[in-house]
Design an enzyme around this catalytic site. Structure first.
Site, PDB file in Angstrom:
ATOM      1  N   GLN A 158      57.543  17.529  60.951  1.00  0.00           N
ATOM      2  CA  GLN A 158      58.954  17.865  60.949  1.00  0.00           C
ATOM      3  C   GLN A 158      59.096  19.377  61.134  1.00  0.00           C
ATOM      4  O   GLN A 158      58.484  20.151  60.394  1.00  0.00           O
ATOM      5  CB  GLN A 158      59.594  17.417  59.642  1.00  0.00           C
ATOM      6  CG  GLN A 158      59.652  15.904  59.474  1.00  0.00           C
ATOM      7  CD  GLN A 158      60.713  15.281  60.365  1.00  0.00           C
ATOM      8  OE1 GLN A 158      61.892  15.233  60.024  1.00  0.00           O
ATOM      9  NE2 GLN A 158      60.308  14.801  61.531  1.00  0.00           N
ATOM     10  N   TRP A 186      65.460  24.317  56.471  1.00  0.00           N
ATOM     11  CA  TRP A 186      65.571  22.993  57.090  1.00  0.00           C
ATOM     12  C   TRP A 186      66.840  22.915  57.929  1.00  0.00           C
ATOM     13  O   TRP A 186      67.904  23.378  57.537  1.00  0.00           O
ATOM     14  CB  TRP A 186      65.594  21.935  55.979  1.00  0.00           C
ATOM     15  CG  TRP A 186      65.597  20.517  56.441  1.00  0.00           C
ATOM     16  CD1 TRP A 186      64.513  19.706  56.591  1.00  0.00           C
ATOM     17  CD2 TRP A 186      66.745  19.728  56.777  1.00  0.00           C
ATOM     18  NE1 TRP A 186      64.907  18.456  56.999  1.00  0.00           N
ATOM     19  CE2 TRP A 186      66.275  18.440  57.124  1.00  0.00           C
ATOM     20  CE3 TRP A 186      68.114  19.973  56.828  1.00  0.00           C
ATOM     21  CZ2 TRP A 186      67.119  17.410  57.513  1.00  0.00           C
ATOM     22  CZ3 TRP A 186      68.967  18.947  57.223  1.00  0.00           C
ATOM     23  CH2 TRP A 186      68.469  17.685  57.554  1.00  0.00           C
ATOM     24  N   ASN A 245      58.146  20.594  57.476  1.00  0.00           N
ATOM     25  CA  ASN A 245      57.968  19.730  56.316  1.00  0.00           C
ATOM     26  C   ASN A 245      57.057  18.553  56.658  1.00  0.00           C
ATOM     27  O   ASN A 245      55.930  18.791  57.096  1.00  0.00           O
ATOM     28  CB  ASN A 245      59.293  19.344  55.646  1.00  0.00           C
ATOM     29  CG  ASN A 245      60.315  18.671  56.508  1.00  0.00           C
ATOM     30  OD1 ASN A 245      60.940  19.310  57.366  1.00  0.00           O
ATOM     31  ND2 ASN A 245      60.557  17.396  56.272  1.00  0.00           N
ATOM     32  N   ASP A 246      57.437  17.329  56.477  1.00  0.00           N
ATOM     33  CA  ASP A 246      56.529  16.180  56.467  1.00  0.00           C
ATOM     34  C   ASP A 246      55.539  16.125  57.636  1.00  0.00           C
ATOM     35  O   ASP A 246      55.922  16.336  58.792  1.00  0.00           O
ATOM     36  CB  ASP A 246      57.329  14.883  56.530  1.00  0.00           C
ATOM     37  CG  ASP A 246      58.361  14.741  55.445  1.00  0.00           C
ATOM     38  OD1 ASP A 246      58.537  15.690  54.655  1.00  0.00           O
ATOM     39  OD2 ASP A 246      59.018  13.686  55.395  1.00  0.00           O
ATOM     40  N   ARG A 261      64.444   4.952  56.637  1.00  0.00           N
ATOM     41  CA  ARG A 261      63.660   5.913  57.427  1.00  0.00           C
ATOM     42  C   ARG A 261      62.149   5.828  57.171  1.00  0.00           C
ATOM     43  O   ARG A 261      61.683   5.064  56.367  1.00  0.00           O
ATOM     44  CB  ARG A 261      64.140   7.324  57.138  1.00  0.00           C
ATOM     45  CG  ARG A 261      64.115   7.754  55.674  1.00  0.00           C
ATOM     46  CD  ARG A 261      64.668   9.169  55.513  1.00  0.00           C
ATOM     47  NE  ARG A 261      64.824   9.566  54.122  1.00  0.00           N
ATOM     48  CZ  ARG A 261      65.926   9.367  53.399  1.00  0.00           C
ATOM     49  NH1 ARG A 261      66.975   8.767  53.937  1.00  0.00           N
ATOM     50  NH2 ARG A 261      65.975   9.761  52.134  1.00  0.00           N
TER      51      ARG A 261
END
Length: 481
Positions: free
Chosen positions: A51, A59, A34-35, A165
C-alpha cells in the site's frame, strides 16, 4: 498524463530528497507505505507489493508500490504497479494478494470507493469490491474488463459492503479460494470465503471465523495456509468502532486448526499472537522458493507521532519470518543471512553481573545481539540505542518468567511478555535485530516475537547490560555494521 505515469515520474524526481531510511528493513523510496500486498515468489525473485502513497508521508489515495529481492536485504524498486484510476477503485487500490496462473501473475485487490475520502465517513456511500489484474512479466499490470469480480451481487445479506476487503487467494486441488474480511450486520468482524475455477467468476462459499460481539473487534488482512501439516488462519484485529480504541489494541492473531475446504469449515485448536509488540500489523505470507512458509508484516506503531516530515518517508516492513508449527505453537524465525550480514562473534561467556554493574558494548548503526541466559539466573536489563540517559530498555526477570520493554524514544507505552521459558531447553535465548528505527526481538528461536519502532533522530548506538539480583549471562554475541 495518467496516474501511474504521474506517480512514477514524481518518485524519480524526488526520491533523492529522502533521508534516514532504515538500513536493512524494507521501506519505500519516498512517501507513505502500509500493508504488504501480493507477497509471492515469481520468476526467480520474491515480489513485494505494498500500500503506497508517494506524494506525502501520510495515508491517502492508495497505489500499489512494487519491489523485488532475492535475499530480503538488497531490494530493487520497480515502477508503481497500480494506481486508483478506475471508477471501481477511484479512492484507492486497497490490499490484496497474488497468485500465479498459466505463467501469468494475477493480483486480487480491493477497489475502494469513498466520495468523502479524507472527511467524515458516510458508510452508506462507501463500497469495497474485489478486483483482478494480471501481468505477463510481473511488472506491468492490466485490470480485468469484468472488474469488480466480487461485489454486492456475490456478498450475501447480513454483511456490509463498506468494510469488505483484503482478499487472499489460494489454490487447492484445482479450485481457487479467497478469504476476505468483512463487517457483519452486528458491526463485528468475520472472515468469509469465496471460491472460483478461473479467478473471475466467484461464488460465496462460507463464513470460516467470527469475532464475538463482546470482543468489539473488526478483522483485517486474513491469510490461510498450511505449514507442517497444520492449517493456519491469520488475521489482524482492530477496534470495530472508534469508541473501542482504548480497549482494543491493533494486533495480529493466528489460529492453528483444520480447514475443510469442501465444506468451507475451519476448526481451530489453538490461538496465539504473532507479535507481542505494538508495531506489527497486516502481515502476509507466501511459499518460498524451497517450499518454506515466509511471512512479512508492516511495522507501524499505532498513535505514534509520524517521522519528521523532512525524512520524506513513513513506514517499513518487518524482517521476513520463516514459519513452523512446533508443539501447537506458530514459531517465527528471521529469514535473512544473519551470519554473513552482521558477522557476529562471541564477546562474553559466563558473565556474572552484580546489582547495578554495567557491561558496555560499543554499538554500530545496525546490529545483531544475542544473549543466552540460564534459567537459574536472576534479573538483568539490556539497554539499546543508549545516548546519555536515554535508551530502549529490555528488563528480563528470569525468576518470575517475564520480560518488560520500555523506551525513552517514541511515544509512551510499555510491552510485557510473560512465560518466556516455554521450551524444554535449560536456557532462555534472546535474539535482537537493531535497525535505525526498529528493534525486533525473537525469544527462544521465535517462540515469541516482540517488535518496537521509534523515529527519533537522536537515538544512540551503544549497548549496555546492567545486572540485577543474581544476574548470570551464559553467552553474549554481537555483530554490527
Amino acid at each position: 498524463m495518467n496516474k501511474l505515469q504521474k506517480a512514477n515520474e514524481y518518485i524519480q524526481q524526488n526520491k533523492n530528497n529522502v533521508n534516514n531510511r532504515p538500513i536493512y528493513h524494507f521501506s519505500p523510496e519516498i512517501g507513505w507505505m502500509n500493508d504488504p500486498n501480493g507477497f509471492t515468489f515469481y520468476q526467480g525473485k520474491y515480489h513485494l507489493f505494498y500500500q503506497y502513497y508517494p506524494y506525502d508521508i501520510v495515508w491517502s489515495d492508495m497505489h500499489w508500490g512494487h519491489a523485488v529481492t532475492e535475499n530480503f536485504i538488497d531490494w530493487e524498486y520497480l515502477p508503481v504497479a497500480m494506481a486508483n484510476d478506475k471508477a471501481y477503485d477511484a479512492n484507492g487500490c486497497f490490499s490484496g494478494s497474488a497468485i500465479e496462473k498459466d505463467g501469468k501473475l494475477y493480483v486480487m485487490y480491493t477497489g475502494h470507493v469513498d466520495p468523502n475520502l479524507g472527511f467524515d465517513k458516510v458508510e452508506s456511500e462507501i463500497a469495497e469490491r474485489q478486483c483482478i489484474a494480471s501481468s505477463e512479466d510481473g511488472i506491468t499490470f492490466e485490470k480485468h474488463k469484468l472488474n469488480p469480480v466480487i461485489g454486492e451481487k456475490q456478498l450475501p445479506e447480513g454483511y456490509l459492503i463498506c468494510d469488505f476487503r483484503d482478499p487472499k487467494v489460494i489454490e487447492v486441488n484445482g479450485v481457487y479460494y479467497c478469504v476476505l474480511s468483512v463487517r457483519n450486520a452486528q458491526r463485528r468482524g468475520e472472515i468469509i470465503m469465496f471460491k472460483s475455477l478461473d479467478l473471475v467468476q466467484w461464488t460465496y462459499h462460507s463464513s470460516i471465523f467470527q469475532s464475538t460481539f463482546e470482543e468489539n473487534k473488526l478483522l483485517e488482512c486474513p491469510d490461510l495456509f498450511k505449514v507442517d501439516e497444520k492449517d493456519v488462519l491469520l488475521f489482524s484485529e482492530m477496534p470495530c468502532d472508534p469508541e473501542y480504541t482504548k480497549d482494543v489494541p491493533n494486533t495480529t492473531a493466528y489460529l492453528i486448526g483444520k480447514m475443510d475446504f469442501e465444506r468451507g469449515k475451519f476448526t481451530p485448536d489453538d490461538k496465539g499472537l504473532l507479535d507481542y509488540g505494538q508495531t506489527f500489523y497486516a502481515p502476509q505470507s507466501t511459499e518460498g522458493k524451497d517450499g518454506e512458509r515466509l511471512l512479512i508484516g508492516w511495522m507501524h506503531r499505532w498513535n505514534q507521532t509520524n517521522p519528521p516530515k523532512e525524512y520524506g518517508f513513513n513506514g517499513m516492513m518487518s524482517l521476513p519470518r520463516k514459519l513452523n508449527v512446533i508443539n501447537e505453537r506458530l514459531v517465527q524465525q528471521p529469514f535473512i543471512d544473519t551470519q554473513n550480514y552482521f558477522s557476529p562473534s562471541v564477546i562474553g561467556e559466563i558473565v556474572q553481573l552484580t546489582e547495578g554493574e554495567e557491561m558496555h558494548i560499543e554499538g554500530k548503526t545496525t546490529g545483531f545481539l544475542e544473549v543466552v541466559v540460564p534459567k537459574t539466573s536472576g534479573e538483568f536489563t539490556i539497554k539499546l540505542n543508549k545516548e546519555g540517559e536515554k535508551s530502549t530498555n529490555i528488563k528480563v526477570d528470569v525468576e518470575n518468567n517475564v520480560l518488560l520493554l520500555s523506551s525513552d524514544y517514541g511515544d509512551e507505552g510499555n510491552i510485557k511478555v510473560e512465560d518466556l521459558s516455554t521450551n524444554s531447553d535449560e536456557n532462555i535465548k534472546l535474539s535482537l535485530y537493531i535497525d535505525l528505527h526498529s528493534i525486533e526481538l525473537f525469544i527462544n528461536s521465535g517462540e515469541k516475537v516482540v517488535s518496537f519502532t521509534a523515529y527519533d533522530r537522536d537515538k544512540g548506538k551503544d549497548i549496555m547490560l546492567v545486572g540485577g539480583e543474581k544476574a548470570e549471562l551464559k553467552r553474549i554475541v554481537y555483530g554490527g555494521r
